[in-house]
Design a protein around this motif. Structure first.
Motif, PDB file in Angstrom:
ATOM      1  N   THR A  56      35.649  46.201  28.172  1.00  0.00           N
ATOM      2  CA  THR A  56      35.781  46.236  26.846  1.00  0.00           C
ATOM      3  C   THR A  56      37.492  46.515  27.021  1.00  0.00           C
ATOM      4  O   THR A  56      38.222  46.709  25.562  1.00  0.00           O
ATOM      5  CB  THR A  56      35.436  47.690  26.352  1.00  0.00           C
ATOM      6  OG1 THR A  56      35.674  48.610  27.009  1.00  0.00           O
ATOM      7  CG2 THR A  56      33.910  47.596  26.663  1.00  0.00           C
ATOM      8  N   GLY A  57      38.093  46.596  27.868  1.00  0.00           N
ATOM      9  CA  GLY A  57      39.482  46.601  28.102  1.00  0.00           C
ATOM     10  C   GLY A  57      40.166  48.193  28.341  1.00  0.00           C
ATOM     11  O   GLY A  57      41.114  48.456  28.130  1.00  0.00           O
ATOM     12  N   LYS A  58      39.046  49.003  28.494  1.00  0.00           N
ATOM     13  CA  LYS A  58      39.416  50.300  28.663  1.00  0.00           C
ATOM     14  C   LYS A  58      39.542  50.640  30.103  1.00  0.00           C
ATOM     15  O   LYS A  58      38.906  50.091  30.997  1.00  0.00           O
ATOM     16  CB  LYS A  58      37.926  51.183  28.041  1.00  0.00           C
ATOM     17  CG  LYS A  58      38.362  52.713  28.159  1.00  0.00           C
ATOM     18  CD  LYS A  58      36.855  53.253  27.728  1.00  0.00           C
ATOM     19  CE  LYS A  58      36.701  54.365  28.435  1.00  0.00           C
ATOM     20  NZ  LYS A  58      35.307  54.741  28.784  1.00  0.00           N
ATOM     21  N   THR A 117      39.527  38.344  33.503  1.00  0.00           N
ATOM     22  CA  THR A 117      40.323  39.221  32.486  1.00  0.00           C
ATOM     23  C   THR A 117      38.924  39.834  31.795  1.00  0.00           C
ATOM     24  O   THR A 117      37.823  39.439  32.165  1.00  0.00           O
ATOM     25  CB  THR A 117      40.908  38.454  31.374  1.00  0.00           C
ATOM     26  OG1 THR A 117      39.674  37.589  30.648  1.00  0.00           O
ATOM     27  CG2 THR A 117      41.910  37.647  31.828  1.00  0.00           C
ATOM     28  N   PRO A 118      39.275  41.167  31.271  1.00  0.00           N
ATOM     29  CA  PRO A 118      38.220  41.798  30.737  1.00  0.00           C
ATOM     30  C   PRO A 118      37.230  40.908  29.735  1.00  0.00           C
ATOM     31  O   PRO A 118      36.251  41.073  29.437  1.00  0.00           O
ATOM     32  CB  PRO A 118      38.898  42.911  29.891  1.00  0.00           C
ATOM     33  CG  PRO A 118      40.077  43.116  30.562  1.00  0.00           C
ATOM     34  CD  PRO A 118      40.558  41.960  30.831  1.00  0.00           C
ATOM     35  N   LYS A 133      28.443  46.766  34.450  1.00  0.00           N
ATOM     36  CA  LYS A 133      29.887  46.900  34.345  1.00  0.00           C
ATOM     37  C   LYS A 133      30.649  45.999  35.020  1.00  0.00           C
ATOM     38  O   LYS A 133      30.331  45.675  36.049  1.00  0.00           O
ATOM     39  CB  LYS A 133      30.208  48.440  34.423  1.00  0.00           C
ATOM     40  CG  LYS A 133      29.679  49.482  33.632  1.00  0.00           C
ATOM     41  CD  LYS A 133      29.980  49.517  32.302  1.00  0.00           C
ATOM     42  CE  LYS A 133      31.528  49.950  32.167  1.00  0.00           C
ATOM     43  NZ  LYS A 133      31.962  49.946  30.495  1.00  0.00           N
ATOM     44  N   GLY A 134      31.714  45.504  34.258  1.00  0.00           N
ATOM     45  CA  GLY A 134      32.600  44.365  34.800  1.00  0.00           C
ATOM     46  C   GLY A 134      33.863  45.136  34.958  1.00  0.00           C
ATOM     47  O   GLY A 134      34.600  45.147  33.850  1.00  0.00           O
ATOM     48  N   LEU A 135      34.363  45.356  36.169  1.00  0.00           N
ATOM     49  CA  LEU A 135      35.721  45.997  36.472  1.00  0.00           C
ATOM     50  C   LEU A 135      36.774  45.026  37.043  1.00  0.00           C
ATOM     51  O   LEU A 135      36.353  44.166  37.908  1.00  0.00           O
ATOM     52  CB  LEU A 135      35.504  47.166  37.300  1.00  0.00           C
ATOM     53  CG  LEU A 135      34.639  48.183  36.883  1.00  0.00           C
ATOM     54  CD1 LEU A 135      34.761  49.625  37.718  1.00  0.00           C
ATOM     55  CD2 LEU A 135      34.672  48.743  35.239  1.00  0.00           C
ATOM     56  N   THR A 136      37.932  44.884  36.173  1.00  0.00           N
ATOM     57  CA  THR A 136      38.901  44.226  36.682  1.00  0.00           C
ATOM     58  C   THR A 136      39.951  45.069  36.987  1.00  0.00           C
ATOM     59  O   THR A 136      40.186  46.277  36.600  1.00  0.00           O
ATOM     60  CB  THR A 136      39.364  42.723  35.885  1.00  0.00           C
ATOM     61  OG1 THR A 136      40.320  41.922  36.438  1.00  0.00           O
ATOM     62  CG2 THR A 136      39.707  43.208  34.356  1.00  0.00           C
TER      63      THR A 136
END
Ligand code: NI
Length: 203
Positions: A56-58, A117-118, A133-136
C-alpha cells in the motif's frame, strides 16, 4: 534443458549453502532438551530488524508484525515458476491452519525492488492470498534484509530477451511472534507439513 528447468536448478543450488546454515540455526533454536539454554557466541543468526515498504506504500518494520508468526519468502513478481509455486504452497498452508491462520502473516519480500514497486506488488500478492503481504524497498534495504535472512540473489541477463531475471534462494522461513527464527522449509515441502510445524509452535 528448458529455461524453467534451469531456473529451478539454479534456485535449488543457491539454496544449498543457506540450508546448511539454517540447519545449524534450527538445532540451536530448539536447544538441548531438559537443559538450561546455552549461551553461544557462535550461534548463527537468521532474521533481524528491517524497514521496508508494503504493497500500500506504507513503511513497515518488523515491529508491525509483533505478536504474529511470519511466514517469509524472498522472490520476485516476474519469476516464471519457482516463486508462484512457493507462494501457492504458503497460501495453502495458511488455509490448512483453519482458525489458527489469523496468527500467521504470510510475507513476500522482493529481491527485485527495481521492478517490484508497491503498485506491482499490490496487483500480485492478492492472486495468492488476500492475507499475503508484499514488501519492497530501496536496493539497500533489500540487500540488508536478504543478508539477515541468508538469502542469495543475483540479477542475470536473459539471453532470449532484453529483460533480466533474478537467481535467488527459494526457502520459506517461519519466524515467531517475537521475531525469532523458528524453522525453515526447503522447496517441495508440502502445505500440510508447513501447517503442522506452525501448529506445533502455536501449541
Ligand atoms: Ni523465483
Amino acid at each position: 534443458m528448458g529455461k524453467s528447468q534451469r531456473l529451478i536448478i539454479l534456485a535449488l543450488l543457491a539454496s544449498i549453502a543457506a540450508l546448511a546454515v539454517l540447519l545449524v540455526a534450527q538445532i540451536s533454536a530448539s536447544g538441548p532438551k531438559g537443559e538450561a539454554p546455552v549461551v553461544s557466541t557462535g550461534k548463527p543468526q537468521v532474521g533481524g530488524p528491517f524497514t521496508l515498504t508494503d504493497e500500500t506504500g506504507k513503511t513497515v518494520t518488523q515491529d508491525d508484525f509483533k505478536g504474529q508468526f511470519m511466514l517469509i519468502y524472498f522472490g520476485f513478481t516476474f519469476c516464471p515458476d519457482v516463486c508462484p509455486t512457493e507462494l501457492q504452497v504458503m497460501a495453502a498452508a495458511i488455509n490448512a491452519l483453519g482458525d489458527d491462520a489469523d496468527q500467521v502473516t504470510p510475507i513476500l519480500i522482493t529481491v527485485d525492488p527495481a521492478r517490484d514497486t508497491p503498485e506491482v506488488m499490490a496487483k500480485y500478492v492478492p492472486q495468492f492470498s488476500p492475507r499475503l503481504k508484499g514488501l519492497t524497498g530501496t536496493p539497500e534495504q533489500i540487500a540488508q534484509v536478504a543478508k539477515e535472512y541468508r538469502v542469495f540473489y543475483e540479477k542475470v541477463q536473459d539471453d532470449s530477451s532484453t529483460d533480466y531475471t533474478m537467481d535467488h534462494s527459494s526457502i520459506v522461513y517461519l519466524m515467531g511472534p517475537d521475531g525469532q527464527f523458528l524453522s525453515f522449509f526447503p522447496p517441495a515441502t508440502s502445505p500440510d507439513e508447513i501447517a503442522a510445524k506452525i501448529k506445533s509452535f502455536i501449541g
